[in-house]
Design a protein around this motif. Structure first.
Motif, short mmCIF file in Angstrom:
data_model
loop_
_atom_site.label_atom_id
_atom_site.label_comp_id
_atom_site.label_asym_id
_atom_site.label_seq_id
_atom_site.Cartn_x
_atom_site.Cartn_y
_atom_site.Cartn_z
N GLY A 203 0.84 -1.19 0.00
CA GLY A 203 0.00 0.00 0.00
C GLY A 203 0.87 1.24 0.00
N LYS A 204 0.28 2.37 -0.36
CA LYS A 204 1.05 3.60 -0.47
C LYS A 204 0.20 4.77 0.04
N PHE A 205 0.85 5.65 0.81
CA PHE A 205 0.17 6.82 1.36
C PHE A 205 1.08 8.03 1.25
N THR A 206 0.49 9.19 1.02
CA THR A 206 1.25 10.44 0.96
C THR A 206 0.70 11.41 1.99
N GLU A 207 1.61 12.00 2.72
CA GLU A 207 1.25 13.00 3.73
C GLU A 207 1.84 14.34 3.32
N GLN A 208 1.02 15.37 3.36
CA GLN A 208 1.48 16.73 3.09
C GLN A 208 1.51 17.49 4.40
N ALA A 209 2.64 18.11 4.67
CA ALA A 209 2.79 18.82 5.94
C ALA A 209 3.55 20.11 5.72
N THR A 210 3.16 21.13 6.45
CA THR A 210 3.87 22.41 6.43
C THR A 210 4.65 22.55 7.72
#
Length: 518
Positions: A203-210
């Motif tokens: 499985g694959k997940f992307t997290e966007q964070a500032t």
């Protein structure tokens, strides 16, 4: 120009200073990065037995690699899988074969069962790896308070060398910067069959964070998160998402499959039991061809003598005489030529002379001014400029300097010099093995700040108003590697700077040079 000499001396002889973090900043940091529990919907059901292995991190960012390592992913994975009620096999029970199993899993080797048999253990049902598949970053906001520039110029005008009070003011004037960077981090998990190594699920997940950071204090020593998350916290939450997916999508199916397996199916025989010819052949093959980790990328080099040192110099680098600050400044800022010509014609004042000298040094940059003939370092020994595609640097050889200055003090002085013109923040320390022992290479974030004038906006039509100018700071992100190698009373210093996205290959080249210097 006498003022240039004074500028070089001041830039090189900077001292360590800083200011403490505020309690408010510390509280903000703790609030954003406190561990947060997540719910696992099938946690009431015991899951399959699992060995968590260190995954692979693919990232061009040294900053990310310095904060998140394969063991970090492993520990986060074990923690969250345990909370989701999977049966975690303790690494201590696999001490002698753990690294071998990890290598086999990452290399796609399928002989897991035989490897577990080496220590008389049945393989677990699953092997799980958490990988970082991609890391992308973009600076979305940046501000830079250049207190050094104003105080430094003011000190020169006020006869810096004759005024201790002004001198102390300059030395205590610290530049600081605030950055806001958007990080896109992609995690990929793999579930392998514990006996065969065959991939079962992924499985694959992307997290966007500032992430907002405040860099304040000399050489970045006093660095604080202004607000937002840390890279470690972002990564941990990605692991939580991955474990939630594993728990929701794959746990119950694995339990159902195990429940339908006929009880009469023979269990794996322990290693002490008599094994057939095929098993013996497989074990012999394992013993004859042990796995090894992939070798580090090769750096083509050629030996070269630098003073009393003999080093392996990367073939992609060229060594030569350092350029003069005035030549570099004029190439980047042609308007300086007009001011210099005006000064030569006699239309000058002490103030104008100071401004020209200061502008030359700031435009040329700290790496160039480090090797100016008037610089104290230039008088200590030989300085060579390093150039190449996407790289710049200096190699400095100081005969007999080891008895006068320690490597730590020399490093401190050079970093102080850099901090007068750029933002420098420590990221990590790399260690290489040499014949005389371990040698350290400091790695730093190195931000060149371009100051540009922009108009604040268009005035209203029909109104006699002037547009106001504002100065904006444009950061250019680099990384810097710095190492000082002692040999008897001689010192060799290596400084290499490359754009952030191209730094890792240059770091490997620095490692070869530092390890080989004798």
């Amino acid at each position: 120009m006498r003022t240039v000499k004074h500028c070089c001396l001041l830039l090189t002889l900077a001292v360590l200073a800083g200011c403490g973090k505020s309690m408010e900043t510390a509280r903000q940091l703790a609030a954003h990065n406190v561990y947060k529990e997540v719910a696992y919907e099938n946690a009431a059901h015991p899951g399959p037995s699992v060995v968590v292995l260190p995954g692979v991190i693919t990232s061009p960012s040294y900053e990310f690699l310095a904060n998140v390592k394969p063991d970090t992913l492993l520990e986060y994975g074990e923690l969250e899988l345990g909370k989701a009620n999977f049966k975690i096999v303790e690494r201590n029970s696999l001490a002698s074969i753990y690294q071998e199993i990890a290598l086999a899993a990452n290399l796609g080797d399928g002989s897991m069962s035989a490897r577990f048999a080496k220590v008389d253990l049945a393989p677990p049902q699953w092997l799980i790896l958490f990988d970082i598949a991609d890391v992308q970053t973009q600076t979305t906001a940046f501000s830079y308070s250049d207190k050094n520039s104003a105080s430094f110029a003011g000190a020169l005008v006020g006869s810096f060398f004759g005024s201790a009070e002004i001198g102390q003011s300059v030395m205590g004037s610290i530049s600081n910067a605030k950055e806001q960077r958007a990080w896109n981090i992609t995690m990929h998990y793999r579930i392998l069959d514990g006996a065969t190594g065959r991939k079962l699920h992924e499985g694959k997940f992307t997290e966007q964070a500032t992430i907002n950071r405040e860099l304040k204090g000399f050489m970045g020593v006093d660095t604080a998160q202004a607000s937002g998350l840390t890279l470690g916290t972002v990564t941990q939450r990605l692991v939580q998402k991955a474990v939630q997916d594993i728990d929701r999508q794959h746990k119950m199916a694995a339990l159902a499959q195990a429940a339908t397996t006929p009880e009469s199916e023979p269990e794996a025989k322990p290693a002490t039991a008599k094994r057939g010819k095929a098993a013996k052949t497989e074990q012999a093959a394992l013993d004859a061809a042990p796995l090894s980790a992939p070798a580090a990328p090769e750096v083509p080099c050629a030996p070269q003598r630098l003073g009393g040192f003999v080093c392996q110099i990367p073939e992609a680098w060229s060594l030569g005489m350092p350029p003069r600050a005035v030549d570099v400044a004029l190439a980047q800022k042609p308007d300086l030529k007009r001011l210099m010509e005006s000064s030569k014609r006699g239309n000058k004042s002490e103030f104008l002379d100071t401004i020209i000298a200061f502008d030359i040094l700031r435009t040329a940059g700290p790496l160039v001014t480090l090797s100016e003939p008037e610089s104290p370092l230039a008088r200590m020994g030989k300085i060579l400029a390093v150039s190449g595609q996407g790289v710049e640097g200096r190699v400095l050889v100081f005969p007999g300097a080891g008895g006068k200055v320690t490597p730590a003090k020399l490093t401190e002085a050079v970093l102080g010099h850099m901090q007068n013109a750029v933002v420098v923040e420590p990221l990590g320390v790399e260690t290489v093995s040499a014949s005389s022992g371990q040698r350290n290479i400091g790695v730093y974030k190195y931000i060149k700040v371009e100051r540009r004038k922009e108009m604040s906006g268009e005035p209203d039509i029909g109104i006699d108003a002037k547009r106001e100018e504002k100065i904006i700071s444009i950061p250019h992100y680099h990384n810097m590697a710095l190492s000082v190698v002692p040999r008897g009373d001689d010192l060799l210093m290596v400084i290499i700077i490359a754009p952030e996205s191209k730094f890792l290959p240059q770091l490997e080249a620095v490692k070869v040079l530092v390890a080989s210097a004798e």
